[in-house]
Structure formats: structure tokens, C-alpha cells
Write a protein that holds these residues in place. Sequence first.
Motif, short mmCIF file in Angstrom:
data_model
loop_
_atom_site.label_atom_id
_atom_site.label_comp_id
_atom_site.label_asym_id
_atom_site.label_seq_id
_atom_site.Cartn_x
_atom_site.Cartn_y
_atom_site.Cartn_z
N THR A 108 30.94 13.06 15.30
CA THR A 108 30.52 11.69 15.06
C THR A 108 29.01 11.61 15.19
O THR A 108 28.37 12.49 15.76
CB THR A 108 31.15 10.70 16.07
OG1 THR A 108 30.59 10.95 17.36
CG2 THR A 108 32.66 10.86 16.14
N ASN A 109 28.44 10.54 14.64
CA ASN A 109 27.00 10.36 14.82
C ASN A 109 26.67 9.49 16.02
O ASN A 109 25.50 9.33 16.38
CB ASN A 109 26.34 9.80 13.55
CG ASN A 109 26.84 8.42 13.18
OD1 ASN A 109 27.52 7.76 13.96
ND2 ASN A 109 26.53 7.98 11.97
N ASP A 110 27.71 8.93 16.65
CA ASP A 110 27.46 8.06 17.80
C ASP A 110 28.79 7.81 18.51
O ASP A 110 29.74 7.33 17.89
CB ASP A 110 26.85 6.73 17.33
CG ASP A 110 26.26 5.93 18.48
OD1 ASP A 110 26.12 6.49 19.58
OD2 ASP A 110 25.95 4.75 18.27
N GLY A 111 28.88 8.16 19.78
CA GLY A 111 30.10 7.89 20.53
C GLY A 111 31.23 8.82 20.17
O GLY A 111 31.03 9.99 19.85
N THR A 112 32.44 8.30 20.20
CA THR A 112 33.63 9.10 19.91
C THR A 112 34.42 8.46 18.78
O THR A 112 34.24 7.29 18.45
CB THR A 112 34.54 9.22 21.15
OG1 THR A 112 34.93 7.90 21.56
CG2 THR A 112 33.80 9.91 22.29
N GLY A 113 35.31 9.24 18.19
CA GLY A 113 36.17 8.74 17.13
C GLY A 113 37.32 9.70 16.91
O GLY A 113 37.45 10.71 17.61
N GLN A 138 49.17 17.38 20.13
CA GLN A 138 49.70 16.55 19.06
C GLN A 138 48.91 15.24 18.99
O GLN A 138 48.24 14.85 19.95
CB GLN A 138 51.18 16.26 19.30
CG GLN A 138 52.06 17.50 19.21
CD GLN A 138 52.02 18.14 17.83
OE1 GLN A 138 52.08 17.44 16.81
NE2 GLN A 138 51.90 19.46 17.78
N GLY A 139 48.99 14.58 17.85
CA GLY A 139 48.32 13.31 17.71
C GLY A 139 47.03 13.43 16.93
O GLY A 139 46.71 14.48 16.36
N PRO A 140 46.24 12.35 16.90
CA PRO A 140 44.99 12.35 16.12
C PRO A 140 44.01 13.40 16.62
O PRO A 140 44.05 13.83 17.77
CB PRO A 140 44.45 10.93 16.35
CG PRO A 140 45.62 10.13 16.80
CD PRO A 140 46.51 11.06 17.55
N LEU A 141 43.10 13.80 15.73
CA LEU A 141 42.04 14.73 16.10
C LEU A 141 40.86 13.93 16.62
O LEU A 141 40.33 13.05 15.93
CB LEU A 141 41.59 15.55 14.89
CG LEU A 141 42.63 16.43 14.20
CD1 LEU A 141 41.95 17.29 13.13
CD2 LEU A 141 43.34 17.32 15.20
N ALA A 142 40.45 14.24 17.84
CA ALA A 142 39.33 13.53 18.46
C ALA A 142 38.01 14.20 18.08
O ALA A 142 37.93 15.41 17.90
CB ALA A 142 39.50 13.52 19.97
N ALA A 143 36.97 13.39 17.97
CA ALA A 143 35.63 13.89 17.64
C ALA A 143 34.61 13.18 18.51
O ALA A 143 34.82 12.06 18.96
CB ALA A 143 35.32 13.66 16.16
N SER A 144 33.49 13.88 18.75
CA SER A 144 32.39 13.30 19.52
C SER A 144 31.08 13.75 18.91
O SER A 144 31.06 14.38 17.85
CB SER A 144 32.48 13.73 20.99
OG SER A 144 32.19 15.11 21.12
N VAL A 145 29.97 13.45 19.58
CA VAL A 145 28.65 13.79 19.02
C VAL A 145 28.40 15.29 19.00
O VAL A 145 27.50 15.75 18.32
CB VAL A 145 27.53 13.08 19.79
CG1 VAL A 145 27.58 11.59 19.56
CG2 VAL A 145 27.59 13.40 21.27
N ARG A 146 29.18 16.06 19.74
CA ARG A 146 29.10 17.52 19.66
C ARG A 146 30.22 18.02 18.76
O ARG A 146 31.39 17.77 19.02
CB ARG A 146 29.20 18.16 21.04
CG ARG A 146 29.07 19.69 21.01
CD ARG A 146 28.76 20.26 22.37
NE ARG A 146 27.49 19.75 22.88
CZ ARG A 146 27.00 20.03 24.08
NH1 ARG A 146 27.67 20.82 24.91
NH2 ARG A 146 25.85 19.52 24.47
N PRO A 147 29.91 18.73 17.68
CA PRO A 147 30.96 19.14 16.74
C PRO A 147 32.06 19.97 17.40
O PRO A 147 31.82 20.73 18.34
CB PRO A 147 30.18 19.97 15.71
CG PRO A 147 28.79 19.42 15.76
CD PRO A 147 28.57 19.09 17.21
#
Length: 415
Positions: free
Chosen positions: A366-371, A398-407
Amino acid sequence: MRRLLVALPFLTALCLATPSVQAAEPTLRSLWSVQMLRQPALDRQIAGARDLGLRHVRIAVRWNEVEKSMGRYDWGVTDQRLRPIIAAGLSPLLTLIGPNDNYDAPNGGNAVAAASKDSVAGFARFAAAVVQRYNGPEFRYEIWNEPNLRTFWKPNPDGKLYAMLAASSCQAMRAVKPDAKIYVLGMNGTPIDKDVLGHYGTWSKAALQPDMISCASGFSLHPYGRRLPESYLSDLNRIDDMLDAGGQKKDVIISEWGTPVAKKWNLTADDQINHDTRILLTGAMAGEYTNLFTMMAPGANNDDSEQTFGLLDFNGNPKPSYAIVKNLLNRVGDLPFKSICSPCEGSVYGLRFEGPKREASYVLWTNDGTGSIPRPSDLGSKAQIVDLVTGRSQALPQGPLAASVRPVLVVGGPS
């Protein structure tokens, strides 16, 4: 209009099988490069580039180090730098830069750029001699470094004068090697940046002269000054419109971009780790050769932001960003990829890689925070998530893939 490397609309890409990818499509290894400096130890920089698994580097070739007396070339210093790079299997982007006191400071003053017709002709001869001496299938050449700034073009940047020098040099280089990959502008920022002191849009309009454009293979940019690297993606079409002079479509490369640690810009060591990695991924998403500044920190004074760049510190010790780049290249560096979103909902960015058996892997950030994004159906039941700093893997929850500002890297497996 620029086309990002997007395979399918995001939701469709998650649900449908992606068509097989042609071998000619780009890979991270084919696009990524790192800056080599004269100092510190060049051998450590070369060893670092090889250890990372890179194929490309950028390094300057300085006119005043070669033509020390007018009309006589001494390649000793330049050979000492370039021969080991080439012997290591690294293909350089050679940035040709002046000025030269023999031409531009006849009265013993500070050298200025392209002060006379003799100077322009002298630089063109030098540029042709560089191509004659150093060339190879994946070599690139760049005419000058950041000529839109006073730091590199004294006393004042002059777009038309730069265009005259670049056109003359490019034509001389093509006389030696007609298929040479020659890039012009080499500018700090981009043509659409805020036009501070006329150094961006105004300078670019003056520099984009027909003779230079028709000769060049493309344009090189240094898109510094962005709070978030991904903002470059939203500027691509406007940049293309600015550079699309006379309908001549040209290649665009990022020949320099990096992140310092700087209190004055609120950039921490963590920001450097995240931003440097995302600079390379952003360049990949744009489909552009991207050169990261730098391989090794230029100095040891951490209070000077200019000395804090680098994947290695001044003593040659790897920073966490070094490990991230190495793990990405080891895991997916040779796999063709497409963007799955730029961005997805919630400011998530992602690349999808396809292995030889059509197994999928994803890099998300992400470019800001988490998603997060919905779990792609092509990951399989044995997918793993990779810690890009340590290289360790564990089963993907299992479940959605989490993302943060660090790839983060998710590696697919068989269903």
C-alpha cells in the motif's frame, strides 16, 4: 497515452485464469538497476550488485577525467571503473557528463557547461569515443546528468543549449553505433513538476527540440520530490503528453531515484526501506527501466541526508532493503508479470507473476497504512507468504491478502 502493465481488471484477474505470458514480456531482473559511485569501494558495490542478481547498473563517465588535455584521451581512470563492471556481467547505463576546463574555463575560472561551439563539438567527439570504446548488447547511454539544475549545468540551466549539445552528441554516437540506446534529458524531476525557477516545465519545453528528439532512443527522468513513490504512476499520461513532441513515441526510463534518511523531510530509516523497494516496484509497474540511487552510501555522516542513500551502508553492510531486493529477485526476478491493480480499492498495489507451470505469485503493498484484497483463486491451497527481509516462508492464512507499506510476497503452490 501510457499503458501500465495491466493484465485484466482486478476482480476479473482474481477469478479467471490469466492467459499464458510471452517470454518477451518484462521481468524485474530485466528492468532493475542500481547506481555505482566512484567512491566508496567500487569492488564492494560490484560484489553487491552480483549478489543481488542484478543485470544492470548506472555509472558516470566524466569528460574531464578522459580528455585531460585538449584532443588527447586518457582512458586509465575510466577503464579501472568500467572493466570490472563489464567483467562481472553487468550492463551499464553510462551517463556522459562534463564540463571540461580545456573548453569551458579558458581563463582559469570555474568551468561552465557548453559555453561555446568548440565545447559542444568537443563533448560530441568525447561521446562518440565512449561508444566506440564501451559497448555491448544491453549497454545504454545518457547525455548529461540533471542539466536542468545549476548543480550540474553552470551558471544557469539552458534547455535550448542542452538540446544542441545532446543532438550533436547523439548524432556523433550514432555514427559510431547506429543502434545505440541513447537517452536524453536526464532531468531532475519530470517535465510536469512544479516549475520552480523555470527548471522543470519551462526548461523541458525549451529542451525538447526536434533534432534531439529524432536522434534519441528515449528520455530519462529522476522523479524525486514525491511523498509517495506511487504518485509517479498517476502522472504517466501527463508526462507522455509533454514528451510526445511531434508524435514521436519514445522510450522513457527512470535513470535515477532513491530515498535518503532526512529529518527535514520526515524520512526515517523505515521510510527508506519501504520507499526504495516501492520505487523499484513502481518502475516495474510502469514498465520502465528503473535505476535505484545508490548501491552503497556515499558517506558515513548520517546527519547529511546526501550520505544516507544506499542499499549498503558506508561500511558495506546490507540494509534491510538490500535483503528485500535480493529475495524478490531470487523468488520472482525472472518471471513475467502484470499489474493487477494500480491501485486497487484501499490504495493496494499489486503485481502478479506467473511461473513456468502457470503457478501464480503476488507482490502487494500500500502507499499509506494497511489494506487487503480478496484471496486470488489461482494461489492454491499450499500458498506461502514470504518475509522479504529474512526470506523465511510460512503457510498463507485463509481469507483476504493483507498488505502494508512494506511490500509482501505471496508464492502460490499446487491446489
